[in-house]
Write an enzyme that holds these catalytic residues in place. Structure first.
Site, PDB file in Angstrom:
ATOM      1  CG  ASP A  88      -2.646   9.729   0.830  1.00  0.00           C
ATOM      2  OD1 ASP A  88      -3.285   8.735   1.233  1.00  0.00           O
ATOM      3  OD2 ASP A  88      -2.934  10.905   1.139  1.00  0.00           O
ATOM      4  CG  HIS A  89      -1.483  10.785   4.811  1.00  0.00           C
ATOM      5  ND1 HIS A  89      -1.848  11.813   5.644  1.00  0.00           N
ATOM      6  CD2 HIS A  89      -2.633  10.240   4.364  1.00  0.00           C
ATOM      7  CE1 HIS A  89      -3.167  11.878   5.720  1.00  0.00           C
ATOM      8  NE2 HIS A  89      -3.675  10.929   4.955  1.00  0.00           N
ATOM      9  CG  HIS A 186      -6.892   7.957   7.418  1.00  0.00           C
ATOM     10  ND1 HIS A 186      -5.625   8.361   7.778  1.00  0.00           N
ATOM     11  CD2 HIS A 186      -7.252   8.758   6.395  1.00  0.00           C
ATOM     12  CE1 HIS A 186      -5.231   9.342   6.988  1.00  0.00           C
ATOM     13  NE2 HIS A 186      -6.204   9.596   6.137  1.00  0.00           N
ATOM     14  N   GLY A 187      -9.880   4.826   7.573  1.00  0.00           N
ATOM     15  CA  GLY A 187     -10.268   3.447   7.861  1.00  0.00           C
ATOM     16  C   GLY A 187     -11.767   3.203   7.791  1.00  0.00           C
ATOM     17  N   GLY A 217     -10.139  10.606   4.699  1.00  0.00           N
ATOM     18  CA  GLY A 217     -11.053   9.713   5.414  1.00  0.00           C
ATOM     19  C   GLY A 217     -12.441   9.771   4.813  1.00  0.00           C
TER      20      GLY A 217
END
Ligand SMILES: O=C(COP(=O)(O)O)N(O)CCCCO
Ligand code: NA
Ligand SMILES: [Zn+2]
Length: 313
Positions: A88-89, A186-187, A217
């Site tokens: 991821d990322h 995100h978050g 997200g």
């Protein structure tokens, strides 16, 4: 079985459902994900950030990548649902290469912070290497910013994906699946006001590329989980995610992979707080991690049903 992410997502794309991509950093979350997939007869995509690879390898990225591949591949061989492992990322070339060489199913090259041409160049480079080794590739277009409800601030519009660019990007890079920024972030604190995703934009990207699409997200921050955590001392004021019905809607407009990390973390910590406060004498991790794993598993089972991938194993 251990499969390639592309195999899972191509079927999802054809049959109009989505599969959650679930982040892990340790053994407990992996076990919860596998159990959820088995109980729902559903494919699952396991994903690790670059930080997770460093964490598992205690700083040694090759070791971390190998550890995750051996854990996930071993569990996957043991169950009759398709399981894949994804970076991821990915931003660091060394980490992406370590993962490819260790046996990851797929990698994300996230060069979305750069201008279009550099994102194309970086993505193309990874696609060539990954495809030569049978690994599939995800990339991102646009930047993850919450769209403040009705405040169409110029900068936010600029951060969202440009559907015409997406078509060009897909053609020039050969990427296997694409993450278009459509207003999520995100978050646990995604929106100040109403949650709003740009579905018109999403539909254009789908029509122009035809690729399996990824929603980043995408955690919901379920109210009951938030309340349970706060009952036992957490401070999650202002936490707000993407409501389930909006996630379901995004599948209708072409989302096939739904990245989910925060909801697993919130479920685990809420249940752990409750267990520890009710069992002050417990100190066996296999005991105090048991109910948190159960709650994470049940949150995932619900998401598998919501996204339509239950019974698609
Ligand atoms: O897009 C996502 C999922 O984001 P979230 O679960 O926070 O909604 N990810 O890529 C997971 C890792 C970053 C966020 O913790
Ligand atoms: Na990803
Ligand atoms: Zn993400």
């Amino acid at each position: 079985p251990y499969v390639n992410t592309k195999e899972i997502l191509e079927r999802a794309n054809k049959e109009f459902y989505a599969v959650p991509a679930l982040n892990i950093n340790n053994l407990e979350f992996l076990q919860a994900i596998i159990d959820a997939g088995v109980e729902e007869h559903s494919p699952v995509i396991i994903e690790t950030s670059e930080g997770a690879i460093k964490y598992a390898g205690n700083g040694d990225i090759k070791l971390g990548a190998k550890l995750f591949v051996s854990m996930v591949e071993s569990y996957a061989r043991n169950v009759d649902i398709p399981v894949s492992l994804h970076v991821d990322h990915g931003k660091n070339f060394k980490i992406i290469m370590a993962a490819i060489q260790a046996g990851y199913s797929s990698v994300m090259i996230d060069a979305s912070e750069f201008p279009f041409e550099k994102n194309v160049a970086e993505t193309k480079k990874i696609v060539e290497i990954a495809h030569s080794l049978g690994v599939s590739v995800e990339a991102e277009l646009g930047r993850l910013v919450g769209i403040e409800d009705n405040v169409a601030v110029e900068s936010h519009e600029a951060a969202l994906v440009d559907p015409d660019e997406a078509k060009l990007f897909a053609e020039e890079t050969g990427v296997d699946f694409l993450a278009p920024a459509i207003g999520t972030s995100h978050g646990a604190f995604k929106f100040k006001g109403e949650a709003r995703l740009d579905f018109a934009r999403l539909k254009k990207v789908k029509d122009l590329t035809g690729l399996p699409l990824v929603l980043h997200g995408a955690s919901s921050v379920p109210e009951d989980i938030k309340k349970l955590a706060e009952t036992y001392g957490a401070d999650f004021k202002g936490a707000k995610g993407v409501p389930g019905e909006i996630l379901a809607e995004s599948v209708k407009f072409g989302i096939n992979k739904v990245n989910t990390d925060t909801d697993l973390r919130m479920a685990f910590i809420a249940s752990l707080r409750e267990f520890l406060s009710k069992n002050p004498g417990e100190f066996d991790p296999r005991k105090y991690f048991k109910t948190p794993k159960e709650l994470v598993k049940n949150v995932i089972r619900e998401r598998l049903r919501l996204l339509g991938c239950s019974n698609k194993a």
